[in-house]
Scaffold this active site. Structure first.
Site, PDB file in Angstrom:
ATOM      1  N   ARG A  77       0.792  -1.243   0.000  1.00  0.00           N
ATOM      2  CA  ARG A  77       0.000   0.000   0.000  1.00  0.00           C
ATOM      3  C   ARG A  77       0.817   1.283   0.000  1.00  0.00           C
ATOM      4  O   ARG A  77       1.891   1.336   0.598  1.00  0.00           O
ATOM      5  CB  ARG A  77      -0.922   0.018   1.219  1.00  0.00           C
ATOM      6  CG  ARG A  77      -2.020  -1.026   1.125  1.00  0.00           C
ATOM      7  CD  ARG A  77      -2.859  -1.078   2.391  1.00  0.00           C
ATOM      8  NE  ARG A  77      -3.939  -2.064   2.235  1.00  0.00           N
ATOM      9  CZ  ARG A  77      -3.763  -3.377   2.353  1.00  0.00           C
ATOM     10  NH1 ARG A  77      -2.567  -3.871   2.651  1.00  0.00           N
ATOM     11  NH2 ARG A  77      -4.775  -4.207   2.170  1.00  0.00           N
ATOM     12  N   HIS A 102      -0.974  -2.503  -4.383  1.00  0.00           N
ATOM     13  CA  HIS A 102      -0.419  -3.330  -5.459  1.00  0.00           C
ATOM     14  C   HIS A 102      -0.501  -2.671  -6.841  1.00  0.00           C
ATOM     15  O   HIS A 102      -0.870  -3.299  -7.831  1.00  0.00           O
ATOM     16  CB  HIS A 102      -1.102  -4.693  -5.499  1.00  0.00           C
ATOM     17  CG  HIS A 102      -0.878  -5.522  -4.254  1.00  0.00           C
ATOM     18  ND1 HIS A 102       0.264  -5.451  -3.500  1.00  0.00           N
ATOM     19  CD2 HIS A 102      -1.654  -6.465  -3.639  1.00  0.00           C
ATOM     20  CE1 HIS A 102       0.183  -6.303  -2.480  1.00  0.00           C
ATOM     21  NE2 HIS A 102      -0.974  -6.917  -2.531  1.00  0.00           N
ATOM     22  N   HIS A 176       3.049 -12.532  -5.942  1.00  0.00           N
ATOM     23  CA  HIS A 176       1.975 -12.771  -4.977  1.00  0.00           C
ATOM     24  C   HIS A 176       1.467 -14.215  -4.993  1.00  0.00           C
ATOM     25  O   HIS A 176       0.261 -14.460  -4.969  1.00  0.00           O
ATOM     26  CB  HIS A 176       0.829 -11.791  -5.269  1.00  0.00           C
ATOM     27  CG  HIS A 176       0.088 -11.339  -4.063  1.00  0.00           C
ATOM     28  ND1 HIS A 176      -0.587 -12.201  -3.240  1.00  0.00           N
ATOM     29  CD2 HIS A 176      -0.088 -10.108  -3.529  1.00  0.00           C
ATOM     30  CE1 HIS A 176      -1.165 -11.516  -2.275  1.00  0.00           C
ATOM     31  NE2 HIS A 176      -0.871 -10.246  -2.429  1.00  0.00           N
ATOM     32  N   ASP A 248      -0.635  -9.634   8.392  1.00  0.00           N
ATOM     33  CA  ASP A 248      -0.613  -8.925   7.112  1.00  0.00           C
ATOM     34  C   ASP A 248       0.340  -7.751   7.297  1.00  0.00           C
ATOM     35  O   ASP A 248      -0.064  -6.592   7.266  1.00  0.00           O
ATOM     36  CB  ASP A 248      -2.029  -8.461   6.735  1.00  0.00           C
ATOM     37  CG  ASP A 248      -2.110  -7.963   5.298  1.00  0.00           C
ATOM     38  OD1 ASP A 248      -1.061  -7.907   4.638  1.00  0.00           O
ATOM     39  OD2 ASP A 248      -3.226  -7.618   4.863  1.00  0.00           O
ATOM     40  N   GLU A 314       5.848 -12.060   0.509  1.00  0.00           N
ATOM     41  CA  GLU A 314       6.153 -11.135  -0.590  1.00  0.00           C
ATOM     42  C   GLU A 314       7.402 -10.330  -0.246  1.00  0.00           C
ATOM     43  O   GLU A 314       7.359  -9.460   0.618  1.00  0.00           O
ATOM     44  CB  GLU A 314       4.964 -10.198  -0.807  1.00  0.00           C
ATOM     45  CG  GLU A 314       3.667 -10.929  -1.117  1.00  0.00           C
ATOM     46  CD  GLU A 314       2.460 -10.136  -0.666  1.00  0.00           C
ATOM     47  OE1 GLU A 314       2.181  -9.081  -1.240  1.00  0.00           O
ATOM     48  OE2 GLU A 314       1.785 -10.572   0.283  1.00  0.00           O
TER      49      GLU A 314
HETATM   50  C1  BGC Z   1      -1.856  -7.431   1.300  1.00  0.00           C
HETATM   51  C2  BGC Z   1      -3.216  -7.760   1.842  1.00  0.00           C
HETATM   52  C3  BGC Z   1      -4.147  -7.990   0.695  1.00  0.00           C
HETATM   53  C4  BGC Z   1      -3.585  -9.124  -0.129  1.00  0.00           C
HETATM   54  C5  BGC Z   1      -4.426  -9.499  -1.311  1.00  0.00           C
HETATM   55  C6  BGC Z   1      -1.400  -8.600   0.485  1.00  0.00           C
HETATM   56  O1  BGC Z   1      -0.146  -8.332  -0.051  1.00  0.00           O
HETATM   57  O2  BGC Z   1      -0.940  -7.118   2.307  1.00  0.00           O
HETATM   58  O3  BGC Z   1      -3.687  -6.754   2.694  1.00  0.00           O
HETATM   59  O4  BGC Z   1      -5.424  -8.279   1.120  1.00  0.00           O
HETATM   60  O5  BGC Z   1      -2.308  -8.789  -0.567  1.00  0.00           O
HETATM   61  O6  BGC Z   1      -4.973  -8.444  -1.927  1.00  0.00           O
END
Ligand code: BGC
Length: 348
Positions: A77, A102, A176, A248, A314
């Site tokens: 983010r 993303h 991802h 997260d 990630e």
């Molecule tokens: C984020 C999450 C998100 C997920 C899928 C992750 O990299 O940190 O908050 O919900 O990706 O969108």
């Protein structure tokens, strides 16, 4: 091997490449550079697909929470979808409330990459290229990105990212894949044991934007310095876990930025005997425990994905770095080349 996987609504053909080397098999789509399937053997030599995905292109286009995808221009983010660089403020596509996640609404996971297969010595792989126009999703500069997926003779999956720009910009690429070492669709990853070589993490506000603090993991559920089942501390009620509905967060890797990939995480599934080791040049890693999987998506084997049925590791620079001067810089200037490497190994 290359085959037709499907077509986008405008007729664009999406291809799927199959690679195999050193006991690892993978299938990659030209759409989003998505790893659609990744198979490794368990302790008895039985193969399973250990990454979540779909078997129809339509599902990737309409419903995917970034399953297996390349993430860009910015992994994770950016707060309020804006940042200021050399005195100029840039407004990004906000796709997560007021924040940009993303890369925005149509990030690198939603573009069709040019794909070239290669064989080099005992390595096989794919070279993926994409040029993102100046201003796309609000990001300044034409960004020319090249991502190389290599399967080595040892069965390692190596990702080399490179990018250049014609205007000062920020960049933070990652991948991802949602891992479930027992096989996609087989249930929870709470019994997987995870180790992360990090003594600190970046706590977040309720919108999952780092507060700027680098908090010690000691005495918290965020301490993964010794192997720990993911489920062990998941229900402790720690405010950071409540806000994110699980893990997260970005871990501050002890090794920092390195020229060569160094080992930072190990994931082990005691039931199947499969292990994943992650090595990277990056200073951070987002561990996401699949909190927002809600039982509404169905994988290729016909099984629904529920909360905690997979996890992501990630490798990255920290989220929202453009708004935190003390975080390692994600700025890329004309004449420089952004480089990042992550290696996934599957030791027997
Ligand atoms: C984020 C999450 C998100 C997920 C899928 C992750 O990299 O940190 O908050 O919900 O990706 O969108």
């Amino acid at each position: 091997m290359k085959e037709l996987f499907g077509r986008l609504a405008d007729g664009t053909e999406i291809h799927r490449w199959s690679l195999e080397n050193g006991g690892t098999r993978m299938k990659v789509l030209s759409y989003g550079g998505i790893v659609q399937c990744l198979e490794t053997p368990d302790r008895h030599g039985r193969y399973a697909n250990i990454s979540l995905g779909f078997d129809r292109i339509e599902d990737y286009v309409t419903s995917s929470p970034y399953f297996g995808a390349l993430i860009g221009r910015y992994g994770n983010r950016i707060g309020k979808g804006r940042f200021t660089l050399d005195g100029e403020t840039h407004r990004l596509s906000a796709d997560d409330g007021e924040n940009s996640l993303h890369g925005g609404e149509a990030g690198f996971d939603k573009v069709v990459w040019e794909v070239e297969p290669f064989q080099r010595g005992t390595d096989v792989g794919l070279r993926l290229s994409h040029t993102s126009p100046d201003g796309e999703m609000g990001y300044p500069g034409t960004l020319t990105a090249q991502v190389t997926y290599t399967l080595t003779a040892e069965g390692d999956w190596r990702i080399d990212y490179a990018a250049t720009t014609d205007k000062v910009t920020v960049v933070n690429l990652t991948n991802h894949v949602y891992w479930n070492l027992a096989g996609e669709g087989s249930g929870t990853i709470e019994h997987h044991e995870l180790t992360i070589a990090a003594a600190r993490f970046t706590p977040t506000d309720p919108g999952l934007i780092p507060t700027g603090e680098l908090a010690p993991v000691t005495g918290t559920p965020f301490d993964f310095r010794a192997p720990k089942p993911i489920g062990r501390d998941l229900r402790t009620g720690h405010p950071q876990l409540l806000a994110a509905q699980g893990y997260d967060h970005n871990w501050v890797l002890e090794k920092g930025i390195t020229a060569e990939p160094e080992a930072v995480a190990t994931l082990r599934d005691p039931a199947s005997g499969r292990t994943l080791r992650v090595a990277t040049t990056e200073p951070g890693m987002q561990f996401y425990s699949g909190n927002f999987l809600d039982g509404t998506l169905v994988g290729p084997a016909g099984r629904a994905y529920r909360q905690g049925d997979a996890l992501c590791l990630e490798t990255q620079h920290y989220p929202d770095s453009p708004n935190h001067a003390h975080f390692p810089s994600t700025v890329l200037r004309p004449g420089e080349t952004y480089r990042s490497t992550t290696v996934h190994s599957f030791p027997a």
